[in-house]
Scaffold this active site. Structure first.
Site, PDB file in Angstrom:
ATOM      1  CD  GLU A 120      -3.007   1.094   2.231  1.00  0.00           C
ATOM      2  OE1 GLU A 120      -4.177   0.675   2.146  1.00  0.00           O
ATOM      3  OE2 GLU A 120      -2.548   1.615   3.265  1.00  0.00           O
ATOM      4  CD  GLU A 134      -2.145   8.006  10.894  1.00  0.00           C
ATOM      5  OE1 GLU A 134      -2.594   7.323  11.831  1.00  0.00           O
ATOM      6  OE2 GLU A 134      -2.195   9.251  10.890  1.00  0.00           O
ATOM      7  CG  HIS A 215      -9.883   5.449  14.388  1.00  0.00           C
ATOM      8  ND1 HIS A 215     -10.625   5.018  13.314  1.00  0.00           N
ATOM      9  CD2 HIS A 215      -8.588   5.321  14.015  1.00  0.00           C
ATOM     10  CE1 HIS A 215      -9.817   4.637  12.352  1.00  0.00           C
ATOM     11  NE2 HIS A 215      -8.577   4.811  12.740  1.00  0.00           N
ATOM     12  NE  ARG A 217      -2.066   8.523  17.211  1.00  0.00           N
ATOM     13  CZ  ARG A 217      -1.725   8.424  18.493  1.00  0.00           C
ATOM     14  NH1 ARG A 217      -1.760   9.493  19.256  1.00  0.00           N
ATOM     15  NH2 ARG A 217      -1.347   7.263  19.010  1.00  0.00           N
ATOM     16  CG  HIS A 247     -10.525   3.310  18.143  1.00  0.00           C
ATOM     17  ND1 HIS A 247      -9.548   3.462  19.102  1.00  0.00           N
ATOM     18  CD2 HIS A 247      -9.909   2.734  17.077  1.00  0.00           C
ATOM     19  CE1 HIS A 247      -8.406   3.018  18.627  1.00  0.00           C
ATOM     20  NE2 HIS A 247      -8.591   2.570  17.404  1.00  0.00           N
TER      21      HIS A 247
END
Length: 373
Positions: A120, A134, A215, A217, A247
């Site tokens: 990915e 991320e 969920h 951040r 979550h």
């Protein structure tokens, strides 16, 4: 020909879902010796996937701690994964996606000059704080990896724009479609794997189901509060019900439980194992989510997705029309959800759009690349 030792590393539920089909493929292929290391960056919800997929880790770092900081987690990951690599001496390290586990695994492999395969690869939002952290994790891995398994042409093009050698970039599709096809077949063969939602289905019989996950951040605080407000307002409709697996992160639970507990048309439930989440996707009319994976999974079942984020590193779904970016403004979320619920033509246009994320054969392609690279 000597079999290649592949060390596959993951630590969260989404990584496990996207890597168990590859783990199955490697384990069944005589070209490889497959070894699995989990960090347990998530614990219980990771174990659910391992159990249903029949994956038994060779190494389990068990690093999940309450209120863990990103730097503390990263330090523990680097040293823990480094020790595993020193013991295993793999020919390749495989990481997936954008987590701290994936980034630390790639970095630890780089320190040992072990080639990295990034599953990915190439997803980019263009904003280092959305999704956070991320986006930077992916860019770090993209700098290190020797084999980039991009899910789409769009993600492959993002890598070449960053001067990644085109010879190392391959469009493989996304392994999440492999996983979804696998679990759907398992449920067909063993319906008992996904009967845990029966009470909710009976409770909301005659209503259209809207699935919700949240969920991220970057949504902590005001973003989550706005999402909760949108869910509360949608729950005022008497023709729908909202099913929300909450979550376990306390930052999420405090907001959602405080705003939504006790509402007749909202079911706040524990996180679902993978078969039951696939069942939720199957029975829902649409999904409201800030998740990455849901943007890929739901369209495979013909379910529109409203993406409750300011940016997405998966623009293919937006371009194909399977998903729409709505941000975290409660007014926008409510308006767009109502539009899909009330406008049959608008709903059909999204539900019938082509899913751009794969055909279910991604793991086989990646295995062939690992054998030949």
């Amino acid at each position: 020909m000597t079999a290649r030792k592949i060390l596959t590393i993951f630590g969260t539920r989404p990584e496990a879902i996207k890597l168990f089909p590859l783990a199955h493929a490697l384990d069944a292929d005589e070209r490889f010796v497959s070894r699995i290391c989990v960090s347990a960056q998530h614990r219980d919800i990771l174990d659910q996937v391992l159990q249903i997929a029949g994956v038994v880790p060779d190494h389990d770092l068990n690093l999940m701690r309450p209120d863990q900081t990103l730097d503390g987690l990263t330090a523990a990951l680097l040293t823990g994964l480094g020790k595993v690599m020193d013991e295993e001496k793999p020919d390749w390290v495989v990481v997936q996606g954008d987590t701290a586990t994936a980034m630390s695994g790639a970095l630890a492999a780089y320190y040992r000059q072990i080639p990295v395969c990034h599953v990915e690869a190439g997803l980019r939002s263009g904003n280092i704080y959305h999704p956070w952290p991320e986006e930077v994790n992916r860019k770090v891995i993209g700098t290190i990896a020797r084999l980039h398994c991009a899910p789409t042409e769009t993600s492959a093009a993002a890598l070449t724009r960053e001067n990644v050698d085109p010879a190392t970039v391959h469009v493989t599709g996304n392994t999440i479609i492999d996983a979804l096809q696998w679990v759907t077949k398992r449920i067909g063969d063993e319906p008992s794997l996904a009967t845990g939602l029966a009470d909710i289905e009976a409770r909301f019989a005659g209503k259209r189901i809207v699935g919700v996950t949240s969920h991220r951040r970057e949504n902590f605080g005001g973003g989550l509060e706005a999402i909760a407000d949108a869910v509360r307002r949608l729950a005022a409709r008497d023709d729908i019900a909202l099913v929300f697996p909450v979550h376990p992160n306390p930052n999420v639970r405090a907001v959602m439980n405080g705003a939504l507990e006790g509402l007749n048309n909202v079911a706040l439930i524990e996180p679902l194992d993978y078969p039951h989440f696939a069942r939720l996707l199957d029975i829902c009319t649409l999904m409201l989510t800030d998740s990455g994976g849901v943007q890929e999974e739901a369209p495979a079942l013909g379910k529109p997705v409203l993406v409750m984020r300011e940016t997405t590193e998966r623009p293919e779904g937006i371009e194909a029309g399977t998903a729409k970016l709505v941000g975290t403004d409660a007014d926008v979320i409510v308006a767009e959800a109502n539009r899909l619920l009330d406008d049959e033509a608008a709903y059909s246009a999204m539900a019938r759009a082509h899913n751009p994320f794969g055909d279910g054969n991604s793991s086989a392609r990646i295995a062939d690349l690992l054998a030949s690279s």
